[in-house]
Design an enzyme around this catalytic site. Structure first.
Site, short mmCIF file in Angstrom:
data_model
loop_
_atom_site.label_atom_id
_atom_site.label_comp_id
_atom_site.label_asym_id
_atom_site.label_seq_id
_atom_site.Cartn_x
_atom_site.Cartn_y
_atom_site.Cartn_z
CG PHE A 287 -1.90 1.19 1.14
CD1 PHE A 287 -3.14 1.02 0.55
CD2 PHE A 287 -1.55 2.45 1.60
CE1 PHE A 287 -4.03 2.09 0.43
CE2 PHE A 287 -2.43 3.52 1.49
CZ PHE A 287 -3.67 3.34 0.91
CE LYS B 140 -0.76 5.59 7.52
NZ LYS B 140 -2.21 5.58 7.76
CG ASP C 136 5.47 4.02 1.81
OD1 ASP C 136 5.38 4.62 2.91
OD2 ASP C 136 4.50 3.87 1.04
CB THR D 191 0.41 25.94 -4.77
OG1 THR D 191 -0.05 26.07 -6.11
CG2 THR D 191 0.11 27.25 -4.02
#
Lengths: 498, 498
Positions: free
Chosen positions: A219, A356, A325, A381
């Protein structure tokens, strides 16, 4: 928080009052450790069946404007404290899910409150900068004393982001730019006219058909690029166009590990061979391999340090970037600050992503060549949010002050030992216990998993699941032995009800 | 802020002091309007050449850990106020770029300061919820009194996000799920076994080869899905894999509009015909068309209400969703709260996305069938940030209190008239002036655009560009006639230096 604690005390001492059922009131006495938060309740309390009437009414109201079908519970964060989450019906649950593994130092942490009330925070909230164009004069300081102070060994640069998905996707973009730059023969090489034209039509060579390799059950997020590397469940992916990118098998280990050492080593070798084969043969060349140290959403799947060392070797050998990750594993939960610290790699990963528990997000890197060769290639941005970066700095201060990574390692060992005892006692309900030596990042499989999770609330505990059948524990870093005692007691209670 | 104002005054009255050059000290007297912020300086002030020595030193420090090649200036937000941005060298510039068109109600806005200091904000900062699972009990209220209070007509639901990119990408996901659901024959239809299996391999039919149509020169973000619809500049897209999605031509209008009415109408018809042809013929079926009301990043390209009405008609006729990307145009800058309010559509867009001036992000929709048929299909950990949602609510309150949408319409007309005068006077430097009747969302082309922007700072104004040759004005909603006077004077000064 003090007020919360007082009302909680009042409820606890008024045990004869109707629905209020205090649980495990003596649990904390069994553990030697002094509580980090003296104001924290000593046990969950239940005032109603869960979900209670207020929760139901509020959910109905919210449903009119916001999809609530994934709702777990409506929380009253003003009344939540430390490891305990409050709902709107007077219930207070020991929270070992911590949102989605994303609360590190407790609800209403007093130090974070100070950070939130600081002039720096007000400034960051009301004068939100476009960090790539107009960073504040103290942005370097905010990074150096926070996000970068805890950077993984060997990685001293950061590209900031807002959440795990864009942290991963910007990391992938860096990998693709790096790959093509190498193919072109260096940073000084100009783009060809053909590249400039084809990319405006989304066609190769300007928009090349390169790939990111991920693993079965991985994931990595749910936007288009990250979702193309996510392989957790069909419901996450159905109907969404995806890139034709390869997936390698992730080791499927057998437990207990010590009884299946040879078999597991062989399984990891098989997977590594397939990784290497895909790198050599997959039709869309692989720019990077991305992997979670522990596959979290996909069911808490572990692999050994040897496997990850092997991955590092293969990727290095084939000039493919190695992206780790750490969105769910990072920031202390495994008993090291970064889960990949467990691996003792000879050379660090090329990129490590985080989010997280950090409350902000981004990717770390060390190789200066991973900065694209021209400005505005990696840009957006806001490029993060200084308000959330300040919160992360406060979290790192709290982790240091209370020695929370060590606490998580110690509490994790204690909790794991308790679960091992339960697994022996209830082998049908507590299978494939895993996460030994990984702090509190612990999980097991339960044939009645969904029922287990549903019943947990009504014994006073909020627990999450992962994959098809795993109960995943994701307590906060302030989870201590006395909380572990309550959790162990609760697990046994739930099992007895199954 | 008061302190800033005092020091600014002190500098202004001490005009004989070395490098301090006050500009346009009488400008504000020419405008009738009472300033919204009495503490705001009355003119820019320049203390050094820009970038000054402190800026250069700080940029060098930041560069060690954070890519600064896109740096415009390092700002001191503590000293910025209202329409004025301060740097670290004592310079104070009239800011008509407003970060990247993303500051709506002024630096250090006193009302936003109150919001930032409120207990609600502290709660949102230190107890960050996973909004899909554990929203706070007052989340419906926060939405209804903020984000949804200003929802576009006909759209009463929201999916919250963190920035423009993920707002657009989650909107695209909703469009794909809706498209396939319709193909399948309704929300109650189950996925096939083949779909469940193929999607785990990123293959059709589970991961279908559908597309989103966008327009030449469009900008919709820079993650993988949004970047596949972005067609602004090669530098935004090079080396990044992209989906094979179609792009339609965007009208290329001639100015002044009143002199080219027939020609422009024909050009818009041509583009609409091509849109329809692509919907019918493109090999990857089109689930949605996404369009900016004014192409912003791509060079401030406008089209008429008739064009957008035509788009709405075509998309309706072909059962294709019509997504309006109001990330840059939304929240008042065009003299309406939403730019598409200018179009008088018979039926509203299916989806409207927002971010930037809102400080938070998401997509609005009205059709309940745009909620995916099962939970967890549209989901992520945070799904937005209540802290930023509270800031947006404060912004909407400030817009209402000060009537800022109307202010922007009025000031915009005043500014446009002034620019028309300058365009007549300096036709070689001020070409294709556009944005009439669009509030302060004004731009023109300048053959020496980059030079123009660089010189602007040294006459005390911070201005941005867009596309290849456009000077784009993106002042805040608190930009008033006396600011317009300073800007007009400055533009003339710059032109005289070119």
């Amino acid at each position: 928080m003090a007020a919360v604690f007082r009302s909680s005390l009042k409820l606890r001492t008024a045990t004869r009052l109707s629905a209020v059922r205090p649980l495990s009131t003596t649990a904390h006495l069994r553990a030697a450790e002094k509580p980090f938060f003296p104001d924290e309740p000593t046990a969950p309390k239940l005032a109603t069946a869960i979900p209670g009437p207020n929760n139901k009414a509020a959910a109905q109201k919210l449903d009119q404007v916001f999809d609530v079908r994934s709702l777990n519970m409506l929380a009253d964060y003003y009344k939540s404290t430390g490891n305990y989450i409050a709902d709107t019906d007077g219930n207070l649950l020991l929270d070992v899910y911590a949102q989605i593994a994303s609360i590190p130092v407790g609800y209403n942490n007093p130090h974070l409150r100070k950070v939130a009330e600081s002039p720096e925070m007000v400034n960051a909230l009301i004068n939100r900068p476009a960090l790539g164009n107009f960073p504040s004069h103290d942005w370097a300081d905010i990074l150096n004393t926070g996000i970068l102070k805890v950077a993984p060994k060997g990685l001293n640069q950061v590209f900031t982001a807002l959440a795990g998905s864009d942290a991963n996707e910007t990391a992938y973009k860096a990998a693709f730019m790096y790959y093509r730059q190498r193919e072109r023969g260096g940073a000084e090489k100009e783009f060809t006219e053909e590249e400039l034209q084809t990319t405006m039509n989304n066609q190769s060579p300007g928009s090349p058909q390169l790939s990111i390799m991920s693993f079965k059950s991985a994931f990595h997020g749910r936007l288009f690029g990250s979702l193309s590397t996510t392989r957790s469940k069909p419901i996450h992916k159905l109907d969404i166009p995806a890139f034709d990118w390869p997936q390698a098998p992730f080791p499927s280990l057998k437990y207990p590990l010590e009884e299946h050492a040879a078999e597991n080593a062989q399984e990891e070798q098989r997977c590594l061979q397939e990784v290497e084969r895909l790198i050599k043969e997959f039709h869309n060349p692989v720019a990077a391999v991305v992997v979670e140290p522990i596959q979290s959403e996909g069911g808490d799947n572990h692999a050994s340090p040897a496997f990850f060392q092997g991955l590092r070797d293969i990727t290095k050998r084939h000039n493919v970037l190695f992206i780790v990750d750490e969105v769910q594993t990072g920031v202390g939960a495994t008993g090291k600050f970064w889960a990949h610290d467990h691996w003792n790699l000879a050379t660090p990963p090329d990129i490590v992503t985080f989010s997280k528990k950090a409350q902000t997000a981004g990717y770390y890197y060390g190789n200066p060549a991973l900065r694209p060769n021209k400005p505005y290639r990696q840009f957006n941005t806001w490029m993060g949010d200084p308000a959330r970066a300040l919160i992360f700095r406060g979290i790192t201060e709290e982790i240091e002050r209370l020695n929370l990574v060590e606490n998580t390692a110690i509490t994790g060992d204690y909790l794991f030992a308790g679960l091992e005892r339960l697994a022996k006692q209830y082998p049908e309900h507590l299978q494939n216990l895993r996460g030994k030596g990984q702090g509190t990042f612990i999980a097991w499989d339960s044939p009645k998993r969904d029922e287990f999770l549903a019943k947990a609330k009504n014994v006073g505990v909020n627990i999450g699941g992962s994959g098809q059948s795993a109960v995943r524990l994701r307590p906060m870093l302030i989870f201590q032995k006395h909380h572990a005692d309550i959790l162990l007691e609760s697990v046994e209670k739930i099992i007895k009800q199954l």
